[in-house]
Design an enzyme around this catalytic site. Structure first.
Site, PDB file in Angstrom:
ATOM      1  N   ARG A 164       0.828  -1.209   0.000  1.00  0.00           N
ATOM      2  CA  ARG A 164       0.000   0.000   0.000  1.00  0.00           C
ATOM      3  C   ARG A 164       0.865   1.262   0.000  1.00  0.00           C
ATOM      4  O   ARG A 164       0.568   2.248   0.664  1.00  0.00           O
ATOM      5  CB  ARG A 164      -0.944   0.009   1.214  1.00  0.00           C
ATOM      6  CG  ARG A 164      -1.872  -1.189   1.294  1.00  0.00           C
ATOM      7  CD  ARG A 164      -2.804  -1.276   0.082  1.00  0.00           C
ATOM      8  NE  ARG A 164      -3.612  -2.499   0.178  1.00  0.00           N
ATOM      9  CZ  ARG A 164      -3.262  -3.676  -0.351  1.00  0.00           C
ATOM     10  NH1 ARG A 164      -2.130  -3.765  -1.055  1.00  0.00           N
ATOM     11  NH2 ARG A 164      -4.016  -4.725  -0.224  1.00  0.00           N
ATOM     12  N   SER A 253     -11.099  -0.323   3.251  1.00  0.00           N
ATOM     13  CA  SER A 253     -10.274  -0.742   4.389  1.00  0.00           C
ATOM     14  C   SER A 253      -9.544   0.470   4.961  1.00  0.00           C
ATOM     15  O   SER A 253      -8.810   1.135   4.246  1.00  0.00           O
ATOM     16  CB  SER A 253      -9.264  -1.801   3.958  1.00  0.00           C
ATOM     17  OG  SER A 253      -9.928  -2.947   3.469  1.00  0.00           O
ATOM     18  N   GLU A 353      -4.811   3.622   6.073  1.00  0.00           N
ATOM     19  CA  GLU A 353      -4.577   3.588   4.632  1.00  0.00           C
ATOM     20  C   GLU A 353      -4.921   4.918   3.949  1.00  0.00           C
ATOM     21  O   GLU A 353      -4.181   5.376   3.097  1.00  0.00           O
ATOM     22  CB  GLU A 353      -5.378   2.460   3.976  1.00  0.00           C
ATOM     23  CG  GLU A 353      -4.774   1.076   4.136  1.00  0.00           C
ATOM     24  CD  GLU A 353      -5.381   0.069   3.152  1.00  0.00           C
ATOM     25  OE1 GLU A 353      -5.867   0.507   2.090  1.00  0.00           O
ATOM     26  OE2 GLU A 353      -5.343  -1.123   3.469  1.00  0.00           O
TER      27      GLU A 353
END
Length: 357
Positions: A164, A253, A353
């Site tokens: 990520r 998420s 995130e």
């Protein structure tokens, strides 16, 4: 170049947070970017690049010039014995790109189906799901240096992909003497992606390493699914677990799955044998952040109008509506409370995130 002043950003972020941009520029081609940079007032920046708005938390109005990426286009660029090379405009919706490739007999992206956001945002986050990450299917991208107007191309190594993460999420270092773009520098706020090329390898084979896909294979009795079947399985799994942002505002998420050493993993297992964990190729273990949050009792809880989704504790949701929407401050207050409780119980710091603006 289409410019809007005092523009609402609520329709442009999947959380549905009410915020405004002082200036929003609709970018539909590279020339729009170059015209913007040549503009006496707006060209000075700073700039904020907005794709699908699916991975941001707005904590207030945005003073930077917002670049709303709307560059379109999908095409098969090259067909070699080793791979299909597909090119997509940065403003294309990622899921539409996945569907287009399958409709044209170009498998390889099916595990990444139904991920919200645009193609241009995919390399920034190095999106991933069900055993596949963007870097596994990446060829190269085109971008524009917002400081100089220089167009350039980056391959996978130059993008610095990690879990990520990419070079586009890190602050720039000092530019070169002539104002050019040093390779290997952070590009956050410095560059805007315009086109992405994806490499879909031949021969195709189904990626079924993820437990949920293995279960689907066993349930259906299909040991060798087609790419279309994997696509449909992934869509069904995601829809069962995750709220549709068009119905319930969310950023997908919210926390990264933390990676721990074997010793840390054994320590956590000793305290709670039920912890969901996955071995990594480097010997470390990835823990399911959603399970950690759930174990701390957060599923279904709320702080103001920010809540934890009842079906998946990894997802924070907007329990407000319209102008009575959740605020970015409420979302981050809830996020910090979750981080504190997970650290106090497991000694693990969860990392968000989304980009906080």
């Amino acid at each position: 170049m289409l410019v809007e002043k005092n523009c609402s950003l609520q329709p442009f972020n999947s959380f549905g947070i009410a915020a405004r941009a002082q200036t929003l520029v609709h970018v539909r081609c590279v020339d729009d970017i170059l015209q913007l940079l040549a503009h006496e007032e707006l060209g000075r920046g700073p700039f904020f690049v907005l794709g699908g708005g699916s991975n941001i938390v707005l904590t207030g109005d945005v003073k930077a010039v917002v670049l709303k990426m709307e560059i379109k286009g999908l095409r098969l660029l090259e067909d070699t014995p080793q791979a299909w090379i597909v090119e997509a405009g940065a403003g294309e919706l990622w899921h539409d790109c996945v569907r287009w490739t399958l409709a044209h007999g170009l498998p390889g992206l099916e595990n990444l189906a139904l991920i919200p956001g645009t193609v241009g945002a995919a390399p920034v986050q190095n999106i991933g799901a069900y055993g596949v990450e963007l870097q596994d299917r990446f060829e190269s991208l085109d971008a524009v240096d917002l400081a100089t107007g220089q167009c350039f191309t980056l391959d996978a190594a130059q993008c610095g992909f990690a879990y990520r993460d990419s070079v586009f999420k890190h602050a720039p270092s000092q530019p070169t003497a002539n104002g050019g773009l040093p390779r290997g520098m952070g590009l956050a706020g410095r560059a805007v992606i315009t086109r992405v090329r994806l490499r879909l390898p031949k021969p195709w084979k189904a990626e079924l390493g993820y437990l949920d896909l293995q279960r689907r294979s066993a349930e259906t009795g299909i040991a060798q699914p087609t790419a279309q079947q994997v696509f449909e399985w992934v869509c069904a799994i995601r829809r069962a677990k995750l709220p549709d942002p068009r119905v319930v505002g969310n950023a997908g998420s919210f926390f990264k799955n933390p990676t721990v050493t074997p010793e840390q993993c054994l320590d956590i297992i000793a305290r709670d044998p039920r912890v969901v964990h996955y071995p990594m190729t480097d010997g470390s273990f990835k823990l399911a952040a959603g399970w950690l949050i759930d174990a701390c009792g957060w599923r279904g809880k709320s702080v103001g109008k920010a809540g934890v989704y009842e079906k998946q504790a990894l997802v924070l949701v907007n329990r407000g509506h319209g102008q009575d929407s959740v605020t970015g401050g409420e979302v981050m207050t809830l996020a910090r409370a979750i981080q504190t409780s997970v650290y106090e119980r497991f000694g693990i710091r969860l990392e968000p995130e989304p980009v906080v603006v």
